[in-house]
Design a protein around this motif. Structure first.
Motif, PDB file in Angstrom:
ATOM      1  N   UNK A  69       0.838  -1.201   0.000  1.00 60.78           N
ATOM      2  CA  UNK A  69       0.000   0.000   0.000  1.00 60.78           C
ATOM      3  C   UNK A  69       0.875   1.255   0.000  1.00 60.78           C
ATOM      4  N   UNK A  70       1.784   1.342   0.982  1.00 60.87           N
ATOM      5  CA  UNK A  70       2.739   2.449   1.018  1.00 60.87           C
ATOM      6  C   UNK A  70       3.977   2.027   1.792  1.00 60.87           C
ATOM      7  N   UNK A  72      10.827   3.298   7.932  1.00 67.26           N
ATOM      8  CA  UNK A  72      10.136   3.203   9.220  1.00 67.26           C
ATOM      9  C   UNK A  72       9.202   1.998   9.236  1.00 67.26           C
ATOM     10  N   UNK A  73       8.388   1.846   8.176  1.00 72.39           N
ATOM     11  CA  UNK A  73       7.504   0.684   8.085  1.00 72.39           C
ATOM     12  C   UNK A  73       7.026   0.488   6.655  1.00 72.39           C
ATOM     13  N   UNK A  74       6.530  -0.699   6.376  1.00 72.10           N
ATOM     14  CA  UNK A  74       5.916  -1.005   5.089  1.00 72.10           C
ATOM     15  C   UNK A  74       4.471  -1.395   5.344  1.00 72.10           C
ATOM     16  N   UNK A  75       3.568  -0.840   4.531  1.00 71.05           N
ATOM     17  CA  UNK A  75       2.139  -1.107   4.669  1.00 71.05           C
ATOM     18  C   UNK A  75       1.656  -1.961   3.506  1.00 71.05           C
ATOM     19  N   UNK A  76       0.789  -2.909   3.819  1.00 71.35           N
ATOM     20  CA  UNK A  76       0.203  -3.792   2.821  1.00 71.35           C
ATOM     21  C   UNK A  76      -1.293  -3.524   2.707  1.00 71.35           C
ATOM     22  N   UNK A  77      -1.791  -3.658   1.479  1.00 72.98           N
ATOM     23  CA  UNK A  77      -3.201  -3.388   1.231  1.00 72.98           C
ATOM     24  C   UNK A  77      -4.094  -4.463   1.848  1.00 72.98           C
ATOM     25  N   UNK A 118       6.641  -7.886  12.599  1.00 71.87           N
ATOM     26  CA  UNK A 118       6.714  -9.286  12.179  1.00 71.87           C
ATOM     27  C   UNK A 118       7.852  -9.963  12.947  1.00 71.87           C
ATOM     28  N   UNK A 119       8.025 -11.260  12.725  1.00 70.41           N
ATOM     29  CA  UNK A 119       8.913 -12.061  13.557  1.00 70.41           C
ATOM     30  C   UNK A 119      10.351 -11.556  13.569  1.00 70.41           C
ATOM     31  N   UNK A 120      10.795 -10.969  12.470  1.00 71.00           N
ATOM     32  CA  UNK A 120      12.173 -10.484  12.391  1.00 71.00           C
ATOM     33  C   UNK A 120      12.351  -9.052  12.839  1.00 71.00           C
ATOM     34  N   UNK A 121      11.263  -8.362  13.196  1.00 70.29           N
ATOM     35  CA  UNK A 121      11.359  -7.009  13.714  1.00 70.29           C
ATOM     36  C   UNK A 121      10.919  -5.912  12.775  1.00 70.29           C
ATOM     37  N   UNK A 122      10.621  -6.211  11.497  1.00 72.12           N
ATOM     38  CA  UNK A 122      10.160  -5.177  10.571  1.00 72.12           C
ATOM     39  C   UNK A 122       8.749  -4.756  10.970  1.00 72.12           C
ATOM     40  N   UNK A 123       8.512  -3.445  11.021  1.00 70.56           N
ATOM     41  CA  UNK A 123       7.176  -2.947  11.347  1.00 70.56           C
ATOM     42  C   UNK A 123       6.293  -3.046  10.113  1.00 70.56           C
ATOM     43  N   UNK A 124       5.233  -3.849  10.212  1.00 68.69           N
ATOM     44  CA  UNK A 124       4.248  -4.025   9.148  1.00 68.69           C
ATOM     45  C   UNK A 124       2.992  -3.233   9.504  1.00 68.69           C
ATOM     46  N   UNK A 125       2.318  -2.774   8.475  1.00 62.48           N
ATOM     47  CA  UNK A 125       1.013  -2.114   8.619  1.00 62.48           C
ATOM     48  C   UNK A 125       0.048  -2.770   7.649  1.00 62.48           C
ATOM     49  N   UNK A 126      -1.188  -2.919   8.074  1.00 62.09           N
ATOM     50  CA  UNK A 126      -2.284  -3.298   7.192  1.00 62.09           C
ATOM     51  C   UNK A 126      -3.108  -2.036   6.981  1.00 62.09           C
ATOM     52  N   UNK A 127      -3.315  -1.629   5.728  1.00 65.01           N
ATOM     53  CA  UNK A 127      -3.967  -0.348   5.442  1.00 65.01           C
ATOM     54  C   UNK A 127      -5.124  -0.549   4.469  1.00 65.01           C
ATOM     55  N   UNK A 128      -6.255   0.073   4.785  1.00 59.87           N
ATOM     56  CA  UNK A 128      -7.389   0.052   3.868  1.00 59.87           C
ATOM     57  C   UNK A 128      -7.100   0.960   2.674  1.00 59.87           C
ATOM     58  N   UNK A 129      -7.826   0.767   1.589  1.00 67.03           N
ATOM     59  CA  UNK A 129      -7.618   1.590   0.392  1.00 67.03           C
ATOM     60  C   UNK A 129      -8.404   2.882   0.416  1.00 67.03           C
ATOM     61  N   UNK A 130      -9.310   3.036   1.344  1.00 64.21           N
ATOM     62  CA  UNK A 130     -10.107   4.252   1.421  1.00 64.21           C
ATOM     63  C   UNK A 130     -10.022   4.854   2.809  1.00 64.21           C
ATOM     64  N   UNK A 131     -10.480   6.108   2.911  1.00 66.03           N
ATOM     65  CA  UNK A 131     -11.179   6.893   1.887  1.00 66.03           C
ATOM     66  C   UNK A 131     -10.296   7.534   0.816  1.00 66.03           C
ATOM     67  N   UNK A 132      -8.975   7.548   0.975  1.00 69.67           N
ATOM     68  CA  UNK A 132      -8.101   8.044  -0.079  1.00 69.67           C
ATOM     69  C   UNK A 132      -7.698   9.496   0.085  1.00 69.67           C
ATOM     70  N   UNK A 133      -6.688   9.903  -0.695  1.00 69.06           N
ATOM     71  CA  UNK A 133      -6.109  11.240  -0.556  1.00 69.06           C
ATOM     72  C   UNK A 133      -7.016  12.340  -1.106  1.00 69.06           C
TER      73      UNK A 133
END
Length: 329
Positions: free
Chosen positions: A11-12, A227-232, A269-284
Motif C-alpha cells: 500500500x505504502x 520506518x515501516x511497510x504497509x500492505x493493502x 513481524x517475527x524479524x522485527x520489521x514494522x508491518x502495517x495493514x492499510x485500507x484503500x479508502x477513503x483516499x487522498x
C-alpha cells in the motif's frame, strides 16, 4: 488461510528523512512524483508527513516520509526494509541515468534480478532505492505524474520491497499467510553478502513483490531508513480478517487506528520489521480536490483546532513546480 482475502500487495512505504526541503526537492523534482498530501506526523505533530504518489494517489504508489532535520543517520540492517523498488517503463533506465548525472544523484551499476534490470541509487539521506524496468500494461491502474518527468519514463508505483532478516523462515510463513506466494529464488547480487534471495508475489498489479534475504548486518533506525511497510487490506472486513490471521500466528497487532486517508493496523513481524495493514479508502482526494492534492497543509481530525500552533512550529517549505524550475534555468 480460510476467510481471509489475500493482500493485493504493498500500500505504502514510510521512511525517515532529514531536511524537509531537500526531501521535497528530490522526490518531486528529481524523481518526478506528485506531492499528494502535505500533513504532519500524527504521533509527533512537530514534524511533517509528506506523501509522494502517482498523479491520483493510487494505492501501491505512496512513498511517505517523516522529515526530522536533526536526526542522526541510520544504518540499514537486519529487521528492516533494506531496499524499496519502483517500477519504470521498459527502456527508460538510460533516461534515468542521464537524469541522475544531471542532478548529481549517487547510483550504482545496473544489475539483473529475476530476469529484470534494476538500477540501484540513494536519495539525499542515503535511503537505498531502486528502479526496475517492467512492461506497463495498457490497463495498469497507476496514472503517471508528468510535471517533471515524461510519461515514457515516469515512475509507476512500487515494484517490491526487500526485507533483511536474521531468520527468514518465520517471515516467509507470515507472507504466505498474508496471501503472498513464493515464486522464485536466486543468489543475491549487489545486496548483503550473496545469500539466497527469495521472491514472494501477491496477485495485485502494483507493489506485488516482497523479497526476503538473510543477513546479520546490524541496524539502527534514523534518517535514510524505512520506518515501516504497509500492505493493502482494501476493506475493513479484509483488514479485520487479516488481523485475526496475523494474531493467530502469535503476533500482536494493534487495534484499528484511523489515519484519516486510510485505516491502519500495525504489528512487528517475527524479524522485527514494522508491518502495517492499510485500507484503500477513503483516499487522498477525500479532503482535497484531485487537482489540488498537496496544495495545503492538511491537519487530520482534532489537529485542525491546533493549526496556528502547529504551523508556527513547522519549517517553511516550497513545493517544486515545473514552471519555477524552468525559470531558474
Amino acid at each position: 488461510m480460510t476467510d481471509t482475502t489475500p493482500s493485493p500487495g504493498i500500500h505504502h512505504v514510510t521512511c525517515i528523512a532529514g531536511d524537509p526541503q531537500q526531501n521535497l526537492d528530490f522526490w518531486v523534482e528529481t524523481l518526478g512524483l506528485r506531492l499528494a498530501k502535505r500533513s504532519i506526523n500524527q504521533d509527533d505533530p512537530s514534524a511533517y508527513h509528506f506523501f509522494f504518489t502517482d498523479a491520483e494517489g493510487t494505492p501501491g504508489t505512496s512513498m511517505t516520509f517523516f522529515p526530522w532535520k536533526d536526526l542522526p543517520r541510520g544504518t540499514v540492517g537486519t529487521g528492516q526494509v533494506s531496499r524499496t523498488a519502483f517500477r519504470v517503463p521498459d527502456g527508460s533506465l538510460d533516461y534515468w541515468e542521464d537524469r541522475f548525472d544531471d542532478y548529481g544523484v549517487e547510483y550504482d551499476d545496473r544489475i539483473d534480478r529475476f530476469g529484470e534490470t534494476v538500477l540501484p541509487f540513494r536519495d539525499p539521506d542515503g535511503l537505498p532505492v531502486e528502479l526496475v524496468e517492467v512492461e506497463i500494461p495498457d490497463d495498469d491502474p497507476t496514472v503517471p505524474w508528468t510535471e517533471f518527468v515524461p510519461e515514457e519514463a515516469a515512475i509507476r508505483g512500487f515494484h517490491s520491497v526487500t526485507l533483511w532478516e536474521a531468520d527468514p523462515e518465520p517471515t516467509t510463513n507470515l507472507l504466505e499467510t498474508m496471501g503472498f506466494e513464493e515464486i522464485a529464488s536466486e543468489q543475491s547480487e549487489g545486496d548483503a553478502s550473496g545469500d539466497e534471495r527469495r521472491r514472494f508475489a501477491a496477485q495485485g498489479p502494483v507493489g506485488k513483490y516482497v523479497d526476503v534475504l538473510p543477513t546479520i548486518e546490524s541496524s539502527r533506525q534514523g534518517r535514510g531508513t524505512v520506518h515501516h511497510v504497509a500492505f493493502q487490506t482494501p476493506t475493513d472486513d479484509d483488514q479485520a480478517a487479516m488481523r485475526n490471521a496475523v494474531q493467530s500466528m502469535g503476533l500482536r497487532p494493534t487495534t484499528q487506528i484511523n489515519r484519516h486517508w486510510f485505516r491502519s493496523v500495525y504489528f512487528r513481524e517475527f524479524g522485527g520489521v514494522l508491518f502495517e495493514l492499510a485500507t484503500n479508502g477513503p483516499g487522498y482526494a477525500s479532503d482535497e480536490p484531485l487537482d489540488d492534492l498537496g496544495g495545503r497543509l492538511v491537519l487530520p481530525g482534532e489537529f485542525e483546532d491546533r493549526r496556528d500552533e502547529i504551523e508556527a512550529g513547522l519549517p517553511d517549505v516550497t513545493i517544486p513546480r515545473a514552471e519555477s524550475a524552468e525559470a531558474d534555468d
